[in-house]
Scaffold this motif. Structure first.
Motif, PDB file in Angstrom:
ATOM      1  N   CYS A   8      24.527  46.742  20.759  1.00  0.00           N
ATOM      2  CA  CYS A   8      23.708  47.865  20.263  1.00  0.00           C
ATOM      3  C   CYS A   8      24.403  48.581  19.111  1.00  0.00           C
ATOM      4  O   CYS A   8      23.731  49.117  18.227  1.00  0.00           O
ATOM      5  N   CYS A  14      19.004  46.461  21.981  1.00  0.00           N
ATOM      6  CA  CYS A  14      19.167  46.034  23.387  1.00  0.00           C
ATOM      7  C   CYS A  14      19.382  47.215  24.334  1.00  0.00           C
ATOM      8  O   CYS A  14      19.638  47.018  25.521  1.00  0.00           O
ATOM      9  N   VAL A  38      28.256  41.625  22.225  1.00  0.00           N
ATOM     10  CA  VAL A  38      28.088  41.422  23.676  1.00  0.00           C
ATOM     11  C   VAL A  38      27.219  42.541  24.254  1.00  0.00           C
ATOM     12  O   VAL A  38      27.299  43.679  23.821  1.00  0.00           O
ATOM     13  N   CYS A  39      26.384  42.194  25.212  1.00  0.00           N
ATOM     14  CA  CYS A  39      25.601  43.186  25.959  1.00  0.00           C
ATOM     15  C   CYS A  39      25.550  42.714  27.406  1.00  0.00           C
ATOM     16  O   CYS A  39      24.777  41.808  27.749  1.00  0.00           O
ATOM     17  N   GLU A  41      24.366  43.999  29.999  1.00  0.00           N
ATOM     18  CA  GLU A  41      23.111  44.210  30.736  1.00  0.00           C
ATOM     19  C   GLU A  41      22.112  43.079  30.448  1.00  0.00           C
ATOM     20  O   GLU A  41      21.437  42.593  31.355  1.00  0.00           O
ATOM     21  N   CYS A 100      29.346  49.821  29.182  1.00  0.00           N
ATOM     22  CA  CYS A 100      30.310  49.837  28.079  1.00  0.00           C
ATOM     23  C   CYS A 100      31.137  51.112  27.988  1.00  0.00           C
ATOM     24  O   CYS A 100      32.149  51.135  27.288  1.00  0.00           O
TER      25      CYS A 100
HETATM   26 FE1  SF4 Z   1      24.697  48.640  24.407  1.00  0.00          FE
HETATM   27 FE2  SF4 Z   1      26.479  47.934  26.244  1.00  0.00          FE
HETATM   28 FE3  SF4 Z   1      24.182  49.077  26.981  1.00  0.00          FE
HETATM   29 FE4  SF4 Z   1      24.143  46.609  26.034  1.00  0.00          FE
HETATM   30  S1  SF4 Z   1      25.156  47.258  27.900  1.00  0.00           S
HETATM   31  S2  SF4 Z   1      22.776  48.264  25.459  1.00  0.00           S
HETATM   32  S3  SF4 Z   1      25.762  46.684  24.533  1.00  0.00           S
HETATM   33  S4  SF4 Z   1      25.806  50.010  25.760  1.00  0.00           S
END
Ligand code: SF4
Length: 151
Positions: A8, A14, A38-39, A41, A100
């Motif tokens: 993001c 995302c 990387v994400c 979620e 994150c």
């Molecule tokens: Fe952003 Fe991390 Fe949430 Fe994915 S998991 S939307 S990368 S903060």
């Protein structure tokens, strides 16, 4: 250096609401580092948009009360696999997220109240010796170029 970066922050929509948190310093970051998006979620199989979630101890629960811990754990394992595959020793991650966030996250009451703690992914990356930066620390990553004199 090779850097894991929250997708993001790199402009990927995302987030739980389908938006991104694109960094204003993105161009400079990309000039200086190889960024691996990387994400956790999405890697864990959750959709976008999705109901927001927060950590409640070792569990991650949505605002509707669904336990999504398993998806977060699965996504985090994938982030760790990529960190290993690309030999990343540092990560730039979105602050306050249940995945994150580093140092401070929302407290699980869905009242925008912060508490000390890490998101699941940040916690596991740190445990594996990876240095985690939040976006408010980006100057430490893009301001650290050696200064060359031209003769
Ligand atoms: Fe952003 Fe991390 Fe949430 Fe994915 S998991 S939307 S990368 S903060």
């Amino acid at each position: 250096m090779r850097l894991l970066v929250s997708a993001c922050l790199l402009g990927v929509g995302c987030r739980y609401d389908g938006q991104s948190n694109q960094l204003p310093q993105l161009e400079q970051l990309l000039k200086q580092h190889t960024c691996i998006p990387v994400c956790a979620e999405l890697f864990g199989g959750l959709p976008t948009p999705r109901v927001p979630a927060e950590r409640q101890g070792n569990r991650v629960v949505t605002r509707d009360g669904d336990d999504v811990t398993e998806a977060f754990v699965r996504g985090t394992a994938e982030v760790l696999r990529l960190a290993d595959l690309y030999h990343c020793r540092a990560a730039l991650l979105k602050e306050r997220s249940p995945s994150c966030g580093s140092g401070q996250i929302y407290d699980g009451t869905f009242t925008k109240t912060l508490t000390l703690g890490d998101g699941l992914t940040a916690q596991m990356l740190k445990k594996h010796g990876i240095t985690v930066y939040g976006e408010s620390q980006i100057e430490e990553l893009i301001g650290s170029r050696p200064f060359f004199f031209s003769i």
